[in-house]
Design a protein around this motif. Structure first.
Motif, mmCIF file in Angstrom:
data_model
loop_
_atom_site.group_PDB
_atom_site.id
_atom_site.type_symbol
_atom_site.label_atom_id
_atom_site.label_comp_id
_atom_site.label_asym_id
_atom_site.label_seq_id
_atom_site.Cartn_x
_atom_site.Cartn_y
_atom_site.Cartn_z
ATOM 1 N N GLU A 125 1.222 -1.302 0.226
ATOM 2 C CA GLU A 125 -0.151 -0.053 0.059
ATOM 3 C C GLU A 125 0.955 1.276 0.355
ATOM 4 O O GLU A 125 0.696 2.337 -0.330
ATOM 5 C CB GLU A 125 -0.330 0.073 0.999
ATOM 6 C CG GLU A 125 -1.835 0.738 1.274
ATOM 7 C CD GLU A 125 -3.397 0.684 2.944
ATOM 8 O OE1 GLU A 125 -3.192 1.623 3.243
ATOM 9 O OE2 GLU A 125 -2.850 -0.493 3.380
ATOM 10 N N PHE A 126 2.009 1.135 0.552
ATOM 11 C CA PHE A 126 2.778 2.653 0.339
ATOM 12 C C PHE A 126 3.274 2.440 -0.449
ATOM 13 O O PHE A 126 3.689 3.358 -0.846
ATOM 14 C CB PHE A 126 4.155 1.854 1.926
ATOM 15 C CG PHE A 126 4.938 3.506 1.982
ATOM 16 C CD1 PHE A 126 4.906 4.333 2.390
ATOM 17 C CD2 PHE A 126 6.181 2.590 1.584
ATOM 18 C CE1 PHE A 126 5.828 5.106 2.360
ATOM 19 C CE2 PHE A 126 7.059 3.365 1.423
ATOM 20 C CZ PHE A 126 6.778 5.131 2.514
ATOM 21 N N VAL A 127 4.173 1.673 -1.413
ATOM 22 C CA VAL A 127 4.633 1.681 -2.398
ATOM 23 C C VAL A 127 4.072 2.038 -3.511
ATOM 24 O O VAL A 127 4.306 3.186 -4.140
ATOM 25 C CB VAL A 127 5.209 0.200 -2.750
ATOM 26 C CG1 VAL A 127 5.651 0.692 -4.051
ATOM 27 C CG2 VAL A 127 6.201 0.235 -1.589
ATOM 28 N N THR A 128 2.767 1.840 -3.356
ATOM 29 C CA THR A 128 1.693 2.464 -4.457
ATOM 30 C C THR A 128 1.100 3.614 -4.413
ATOM 31 O O THR A 128 1.476 4.057 -5.085
ATOM 32 C CB THR A 128 0.407 1.379 -4.546
ATOM 33 O OG1 THR A 128 0.552 -0.436 -4.471
ATOM 34 C CG2 THR A 128 -0.950 1.326 -5.284
ATOM 35 N N ASP A 129 1.183 3.709 -3.082
ATOM 36 C CA ASP A 129 0.999 4.895 -2.794
ATOM 37 C C ASP A 129 2.173 5.743 -2.918
ATOM 38 O O ASP A 129 1.859 7.130 -3.843
ATOM 39 C CB ASP A 129 0.231 5.491 -1.243
ATOM 40 C CG ASP A 129 -0.581 6.592 -0.888
ATOM 41 O OD1 ASP A 129 -1.102 6.693 -1.843
ATOM 42 O OD2 ASP A 129 -0.390 6.472 0.518
ATOM 43 N N SER A 130 3.269 5.261 -3.381
ATOM 44 C CA SER A 130 4.377 6.651 -2.690
ATOM 45 C C SER A 130 4.471 6.975 -4.602
ATOM 46 O O SER A 130 4.746 7.770 -5.041
ATOM 47 C CB SER A 130 5.725 6.025 -2.939
ATOM 48 O OG SER A 130 5.661 5.316 -1.098
ATOM 49 N N LEU A 131 4.375 5.839 -5.219
ATOM 50 C CA LEU A 131 4.405 5.065 -6.951
ATOM 51 C C LEU A 131 3.148 6.362 -7.700
ATOM 52 O O LEU A 131 3.545 7.192 -8.255
ATOM 53 C CB LEU A 131 4.103 4.208 -7.863
ATOM 54 C CG LEU A 131 5.587 3.348 -7.238
ATOM 55 C CD1 LEU A 131 5.498 2.268 -8.109
ATOM 56 C CD2 LEU A 131 6.184 4.007 -7.989
#
Ligand SMILES: [Zn+2]
Length: 113
Positions: A32-38
């Motif tokens: 979730e964090f990585v997707t949000d960051s991307l």
């Protein structure tokens, strides 16, 4: 509340209470964090993303330091005792005051208490 705080608090909660979470919860949160960051990168919200990342970095460093670990590399800190000359210099006296310094034997990071 900064989004970085929210992410960090969720990660912290998982690490501190592993019995309350499913095996995949940590990985799901990371995803979730990585997707949000991307997404933020794609929408050119670099400043906001930087704020979130810096907040998480700071939270981790403070947590390590509170556990007597090096904030930069998580190595166990050692405590050195040194004479404090600077503070007493203007009194014209000798260096008698002892101060303790926390130092990392691995990366050389140090902190004057
Ligand atoms: Zn270190």
């Amino acid at each position: 509340m900064n989004k970085g705080n929210i992410y960090f608090n969720e990660f912290k909660d998982i690490f501190n209470n592993p019995e309350m979470y499913l095996e995949d919860d940590g990985l799901n949160l990371l995803y979730e964090f990585v997707t949000d960051s991307l997404n933020m990168l794609q929408q050119n919200q670099k400043r906001e993303l930087k704020r979130i990342l810096q907040r998480i970095e700071t939270e981790i460093e403070v947590r390590r330091l509170n556990n007597d670990k090096c904030p930069k590399c998580n190595e166990e800190l050692i405590v050195l005792t040194e004479k404090d000359c600077e503070m007493l210099e203007h009194f014209g006296t000798e260096c008698r005051q002892l101060i303790s310094i926390r130092k990392c034997p691995n990366c050389g990071w140090k902190y004057d208490d």
